[in-house]
Design an enzyme around this catalytic site. Sequence first.
Site, PDB file in Angstrom:
ATOM      1  N   ASP A 134       0.827  -1.208   0.000  1.00 18.22           N
ATOM      2  CA  ASP A 134       0.000   0.000   0.000  1.00 18.22           C
ATOM      3  C   ASP A 134       0.862   1.259   0.000  1.00 18.22           C
ATOM      4  O   ASP A 134       1.960   1.268   0.562  1.00 18.22           O
ATOM      5  CB  ASP A 134      -0.917  -0.017   1.231  1.00 18.22           C
ATOM      6  CG  ASP A 134      -2.034   1.001   1.123  1.00 18.22           C
ATOM      7  OD1 ASP A 134      -2.416   1.352  -0.006  1.00 18.22           O
ATOM      8  OD2 ASP A 134      -2.521   1.452   2.174  1.00 18.22           O
ATOM      9  N   GLY A 170       0.029   5.305  -4.512  1.00 13.87           N
ATOM     10  CA  GLY A 170      -0.620   6.530  -4.981  1.00 13.87           C
ATOM     11  C   GLY A 170      -0.102   7.749  -4.235  1.00 13.87           C
ATOM     12  O   GLY A 170       0.262   8.772  -4.832  1.00 13.87           O
ATOM     13  N   ARG A 188      -0.778   9.158 -10.054  1.00 16.12           N
ATOM     14  CA  ARG A 188      -0.737   7.972  -9.180  1.00 16.12           C
ATOM     15  C   ARG A 188      -0.142   6.762  -9.879  1.00 16.12           C
ATOM     16  O   ARG A 188       0.533   5.929  -9.261  1.00 16.12           O
ATOM     17  CB  ARG A 188      -2.151   7.640  -8.681  1.00 16.12           C
ATOM     18  CG  ARG A 188      -2.725   8.658  -7.721  1.00 16.12           C
ATOM     19  CD  ARG A 188      -4.178   8.350  -7.399  1.00 16.12           C
ATOM     20  NE  ARG A 188      -4.334   7.012  -6.833  1.00 16.12           N
ATOM     21  CZ  ARG A 188      -4.176   6.743  -5.543  1.00 16.12           C
ATOM     22  NH1 ARG A 188      -3.874   7.689  -4.679  1.00 16.12           N
ATOM     23  NH2 ARG A 188      -4.321   5.509  -5.089  1.00 16.12           N
ATOM     24  N   HIS A 245       2.399   3.264  -9.001  1.00 16.34           N
ATOM     25  CA  HIS A 245       2.185   1.834  -9.257  1.00 16.34           C
ATOM     26  C   HIS A 245       3.341   1.260 -10.078  1.00 16.34           C
ATOM     27  O   HIS A 245       3.754   0.115  -9.867  1.00 16.34           O
ATOM     28  CB  HIS A 245       0.853   1.614  -9.979  1.00 16.34           C
ATOM     29  CG  HIS A 245      -0.345   2.041  -9.162  1.00 16.34           C
ATOM     30  ND1 HIS A 245      -0.535   1.629  -7.875  1.00 16.34           N
ATOM     31  CD2 HIS A 245      -1.399   2.858  -9.462  1.00 16.34           C
ATOM     32  CE1 HIS A 245      -1.664   2.170  -7.407  1.00 16.34           C
ATOM     33  NE2 HIS A 245      -2.196   2.916  -8.349  1.00 16.34           N
ATOM     34  N   SER A 277      -7.444  -5.299  -5.042  1.00 16.30           N
ATOM     35  CA  SER A 277      -8.550  -5.864  -4.264  1.00 16.30           C
ATOM     36  C   SER A 277      -9.856  -5.739  -5.041  1.00 16.30           C
ATOM     37  O   SER A 277      -9.988  -4.876  -5.927  1.00 16.30           O
ATOM     38  CB  SER A 277      -8.674  -5.136  -2.917  1.00 16.30           C
ATOM     39  OG  SER A 277      -9.374  -3.914  -3.070  1.00 16.30           O
ATOM     40  N   LEU A 318      10.229 -20.990  -5.020  1.00 20.21           N
ATOM     41  CA  LEU A 318       9.291 -20.056  -4.381  1.00 20.21           C
ATOM     42  C   LEU A 318       7.911 -20.247  -4.989  1.00 20.21           C
ATOM     43  O   LEU A 318       7.771 -20.403  -6.205  1.00 20.21           O
ATOM     44  CB  LEU A 318       9.748 -18.608  -4.620  1.00 20.21           C
ATOM     45  CG  LEU A 318       8.823 -17.493  -4.101  1.00 20.21           C
ATOM     46  CD1 LEU A 318       8.849 -17.442  -2.575  1.00 20.21           C
ATOM     47  CD2 LEU A 318       9.239 -16.134  -4.662  1.00 20.21           C
ATOM     48  N   ARG A 372       2.309  -4.741   6.082  1.00 18.93           N
ATOM     49  CA  ARG A 372       1.572  -3.742   5.310  1.00 18.93           C
ATOM     50  C   ARG A 372       2.375  -2.446   5.330  1.00 18.93           C
ATOM     51  O   ARG A 372       2.700  -1.920   6.393  1.00 18.93           O
ATOM     52  CB  ARG A 372       0.179  -3.484   5.898  1.00 18.93           C
ATOM     53  CG  ARG A 372      -0.562  -2.403   5.102  1.00 18.93           C
ATOM     54  CD  ARG A 372      -2.004  -2.208   5.521  1.00 18.93           C
ATOM     55  NE  ARG A 372      -2.651  -1.294   4.579  1.00 18.93           N
ATOM     56  CZ  ARG A 372      -3.911  -1.377   4.183  1.00 18.93           C
ATOM     57  NH1 ARG A 372      -4.680  -2.324   4.655  1.00 18.93           N
ATOM     58  NH2 ARG A 372      -4.401  -0.516   3.300  1.00 18.93           N
ATOM     59  N   ARG A 422      -4.739  -1.879   9.019  1.00 17.54           N
ATOM     60  CA  ARG A 422      -5.910  -2.715   8.715  1.00 17.54           C
ATOM     61  C   ARG A 422      -5.532  -3.747   7.670  1.00 17.54           C
ATOM     62  O   ARG A 422      -4.498  -3.647   7.009  1.00 17.54           O
ATOM     63  CB  ARG A 422      -7.087  -1.858   8.243  1.00 17.54           C
ATOM     64  CG  ARG A 422      -6.761  -0.931   7.077  1.00 17.54           C
ATOM     65  CD  ARG A 422      -8.008  -0.120   6.658  1.00 17.54           C
ATOM     66  NE  ARG A 422      -7.677   0.859   5.630  1.00 17.54           N
ATOM     67  CZ  ARG A 422      -7.534   2.174   5.858  1.00 17.54           C
ATOM     68  NH1 ARG A 422      -7.703   2.659   7.066  1.00 17.54           N
ATOM     69  NH2 ARG A 422      -7.226   2.996   4.869  1.00 17.54           N
ATOM     70  N   SER A 445      -7.839  -4.753   5.149  1.00 18.44           N
ATOM     71  CA  SER A 445      -8.517  -4.444   3.878  1.00 18.44           C
ATOM     72  C   SER A 445      -8.915  -5.705   3.100  1.00 18.44           C
ATOM     73  O   SER A 445      -8.637  -5.833   1.906  1.00 18.44           O
ATOM     74  CB  SER A 445      -7.642  -3.520   3.021  1.00 18.44           C
ATOM     75  OG  SER A 445      -7.351  -2.334   3.707  1.00 18.44           O
TER      76      SER A 445
HETATM   77  C1  IPE Z   1      -5.309  -2.600  -0.113  1.00 17.85           C
HETATM   78  O1  IPE Z   1      -5.040  -1.252  -0.228  1.00 17.85           O
HETATM   79  C2  IPE Z   1      -5.265  -3.263  -1.462  1.00 17.85           C
HETATM   80  C3  IPE Z   1      -3.946  -3.387  -2.066  1.00 17.85           C
HETATM   81  C4  IPE Z   1      -2.825  -3.023  -1.525  1.00 17.85           C
HETATM   82  C5  IPE Z   1      -3.939  -4.019  -3.363  1.00 17.85           C
HETATM   83  P1  IPE Z   1      -6.206  -0.166  -0.341  1.00 17.85           P
HETATM   84  O2  IPE Z   1      -5.528   1.139  -0.513  1.00 17.85           O
HETATM   85  O3  IPE Z   1      -7.179  -0.555  -1.386  1.00 17.85           O
HETATM   86  O4  IPE Z   1      -6.899  -0.289   1.081  1.00 17.85           O
HETATM   87  P2  IPE Z   1      -7.761   0.777   1.886  1.00 17.85           P
HETATM   88  O5  IPE Z   1      -8.808   1.320   0.952  1.00 17.85           O
HETATM   89  O6  IPE Z   1      -6.823   1.853   2.337  1.00 17.85           O
HETATM   90  O7  IPE Z   1      -8.314   0.026   3.053  1.00 17.85           O
HETATM   91  C1  IPE Z   2      -1.666   0.181  -3.245  1.00 16.34           C
HETATM   92  O1  IPE Z   2      -1.391   1.526  -3.324  1.00 16.34           O
HETATM   93  C2  IPE Z   2      -1.836  -0.447  -4.592  1.00 16.34           C
HETATM   94  C3  IPE Z   2      -3.230  -0.749  -4.953  1.00 16.34           C
HETATM   95  C4  IPE Z   2      -4.243  -0.625  -4.165  1.00 16.34           C
HETATM   96  C5  IPE Z   2      -3.474  -1.205  -6.293  1.00 16.34           C
HETATM   97  P1  IPE Z   2      -2.557   2.586  -3.331  1.00 16.34           P
HETATM   98  O2  IPE Z   2      -2.942   2.864  -4.750  1.00 16.34           O
HETATM   99  O3  IPE Z   2      -3.671   2.183  -2.452  1.00 16.34           O
HETATM  100  O4  IPE Z   2      -1.815   3.843  -2.743  1.00 16.34           O
HETATM  101  P2  IPE Z   2      -2.402   4.855  -1.690  1.00 16.34           P
HETATM  102  O5  IPE Z   2      -2.788   4.046  -0.488  1.00 16.34           O
HETATM  103  O6  IPE Z   2      -3.564   5.544  -2.329  1.00 16.34           O
HETATM  104  O7  IPE Z   2      -1.249   5.756  -1.395  1.00 16.34           O
HETATM  105 MG    MG Z   3      -4.087   2.493  -0.494  1.00 20.95          MG
END
Ligand code: IPE
Ligand code: IPE
Ligand code: MG
Length: 244
Positions: A14, A17, A27, A31, A59, A125, A178, A184, A186
């Site tokens: 996580d 973005g 963003r 990625h 997700s 792996l 995480r 959390r 998620s």
């Molecule tokens: C969890 O991150 C999903 C992934 C890392 C792929 P999110 O950014 O979607 O989770 P929330 O919305 O903060 O709980």
């Molecule tokens: C996790 O990073 C990757 C995915 C959920 C695909 P985020 O895109 O959730 O990044 P933040 O949490 O918004 O910074």
């Molecule tokens: Mg996120």
Amino acid sequence: MRQSSRVHVALIMDGNGRWAERRGWERIRGHQAGGQVVERIVEAAPGLGIGVLTLYAFSSDNWSRPMPEVAGLMRLLRLHLRRERSRAMANGVAVEVIGRRDRLPQSLVREIERTEEATRGGSSLRLRLAVDYSARDAIVDAALRSREEPRAPDRERFAALLSSSPHVPVPPVDLLVRTGGEFRLSDFLLWECAYAELFFLPIMWPEFTVAELRRVLAEFEHRDRRFGRVAVGPGPEHSERRIG
Ligand code: IPE
Ligand code: IPE
Ligand code: MG
């Protein structure tokens, strides 16, 4: 306390973005940078004693993001799988994708199938990539499948039903990391993490490194995993398991 040498590590990647936004970038650049970190982690994993690595890539709730970000993520996943396929084959990495496939673009599904097929049998792996994944949906699916069973499943059998290939059960998660500063899960691996050791890091996923993973693994080695028992220590009472 020394833990077993081939551990199951789960990563919630996580913060991509926010990492990009803080730099004034789109963003999707976060990625992209996150994908490069995945490559380095996967390469290092077998040497760090990791036997199974489960990565949260997308997700089921991520479908509600803006369409351009979702499309960009689907494209990156496809490119990543294509690029990594030969490296995975050379390094003995068996790639598996968990989650729903019926909502993914056809081109991505084809790439998933090719990669799984080409890397099957890899023994250094087991790499599980969670795409359109929801732990709650996975549990509901396993419960529905259990209705075909001759008797009500026990925990072990249910865990096998949760696996995408019930003949290759998934061991429980030993440690979950995480990044991104949130505390959390998620909707990730809710069953499999029953006794996982949890690590929540303030850094964003593109800042995660092999050295950081090594540090987390070293700390994990010192965690006292009791699984509901009392701490191992001197004195006969510690070996008592039954009452009476
Ligand atoms: C969890 O991150 C999903 C992934 C890392 C792929 P999110 O950014 O979607 O989770 P929330 O919305 O903060 O709980
Ligand atoms: C996790 O990073 C990757 C995915 C959920 C695909 P985020 O895109 O959730 O990044 P933040 O949490 O918004 O910074
Ligand atoms: Mg996120």
